[in-house]
Design an enzyme around this catalytic site. Structure first.
Site, PDB file in Angstrom:
ATOM      1  N   HIS A 121       1.062  -1.394  -0.103  1.00  0.00           N
ATOM      2  CA  HIS A 121      -0.529  -0.437   0.150  1.00  0.00           C
ATOM      3  C   HIS A 121       0.977   1.186   0.090  1.00  0.00           C
ATOM      4  O   HIS A 121       0.298   2.258  -0.470  1.00  0.00           O
ATOM      5  CB  HIS A 121      -0.894   0.412   1.155  1.00  0.00           C
ATOM      6  CG  HIS A 121      -1.596  -1.512   1.123  1.00  0.00           C
ATOM      7  ND1 HIS A 121      -2.555  -1.466   0.336  1.00  0.00           N
ATOM      8  CD2 HIS A 121      -1.951  -2.036   1.855  1.00  0.00           C
ATOM      9  CE1 HIS A 121      -3.947  -2.115   0.201  1.00  0.00           C
ATOM     10  NE2 HIS A 121      -3.402  -2.459   1.292  1.00  0.00           N
TER      11      HIS A 121
HETATM   12 ZN   LIG Z   1      -4.159  -7.344   2.810  1.00  0.00          ZN
END
Ligand SMILES: [Zn+2]
Length: 310
Positions: A121
């Site tokens: 992320h």
């Molecule tokens: Zn995840």
């Protein structure tokens, strides 16, 4: 196989789902698999600032360094806390993924697995979703910078969309991206719709396959051949697998219901494709997973597949 206190330190404590116990839980399970001499263990190493800067912007690296020294607050809107030493600990994760790349590129290992890594992320200029530095993103740039490879395939079966990798390379036609994840309308980070296929010269080099909440092995089996066909067509020079275990049934923060068979299949099929297209070169990173049993089992099955696949 990478193991060491440096990797185990990456976590956020105090009941945070990304706790520091994930490393030990996995390695205990792996030891039970009795793979013996088929696995060689190696120690983590720390990424340098120059290595981090292959992917991350200098301003962001400085920001993490400053917050790490202060040792409090958040690195993002509230998911990823700062703590004393978080800079070095996150750099250890990145460095270990780079060590895995080195081991495979230099022929020291046929394949490599890095638990805890796969922090997909983090963007080039920001932390997100428990991810400080994006080891996979750095690894892509590292392969290009240090080994003169261009076409790298990144395959992600974590329940969450690998947005840090996706948007980091959205305009890059040589980063082949394939991601099976829970539909972003129901799960963080909300991205990864099927019509997100890359932009500009990269249009068509990204494959996003969102699955509805509750999707299990049958839906995975329906989706997976498209990933295989995509990689087959893309003919990459290196494959990175992010095999997050949070896509398994029973994860406390997602809603997919795969079994560990999905992870075993992805690992073995990608080994086959790596053998065909990229001299066998593949590295897997553990990724997410917040049910400890699932983490241990899914990652162990990936390693077993790495060992067993010809
Ligand atoms: Zn995840």
């Amino acid at each position: 196989m990478f193991r060491g206190e440096e990797l185990a330190r990456y976590g956020f404590g105090d009941g945070h789902p990304f706790g520091c116990d994930r490393h030990e839980v996995f390695h205990d399970e792996l030891a039970k698999a009795c793979l013996g001499d088929a696995i060689r263990y190696a120690a983590p190493r720390r990424a340098s600032v120059d290595e981090l800067a292959l992917f991350h912007l200098p301003e962001y690296i400085n920001f993490v360094s400053k917050r790490s020294a202060e040792g409090c607050g958040f690195l993002d809107g509230g998911d990823t806390p700062a703590f004393p030493g978080v800079f070095e600990i996150a750099a250890d994760v990145v460095g270990t993924t780079l060590a895995a790349v080195d081991a495979v590129m230099q022929g020291d290992a046929r394949r490599a697995f890095v638990p805890i890594a796969g922090l997909h992320h983090a963007g080039r200029d920001h932390a997100a979703g428990f991810c400080v530095f994006n080891d996979c993103g750095v690894a892509v740039e590292y392969l290009r910078h240090n080994y003169d490879l261009q076409r790298i395939a990144y395959v992600d079966i974590d329940a969450h969309h690998g947005d840090g990798v996706f948007y980091g390379f959205e305009y890059d036609p040589d980063l082949l991206f394939a991601d099976i994840h829970e539909d972003g309308r129901f799960l963080y980070p909300g991205t990864g719709a099927a019509n997100e296929t890359g932009k500009g010269p990269a249009t068509g080099t990204k494959l996003n396959i969102p699955l509805p909440p509750g999707a299990g092995d049958a839906e995975f089996a329906d989706a997976w051949p498209a990933v295989e066909a995509f990689i087959e067509h893309a003919r990459p020079e290196f494959i990175i697998l992010q095999c997050g275990a949070d896509s398994l049934e029973g994860d406390p923060i997602t809603h997919l219901r795969f079994t560990e068979d999905a992870h075993a299949r992805a690992a073995s099929e990608l080994c086959r494709l790596a053998a065909k297209h990229c001299g066998g070169r593949i590295v897997a990173t553990g990724g997410g997973g917040y049910n400890r049993h699932n983490v241990a089992r899914a990652w162990t099955r990936v390693v077993e597949s790495f060992v067993a696949t010809a």
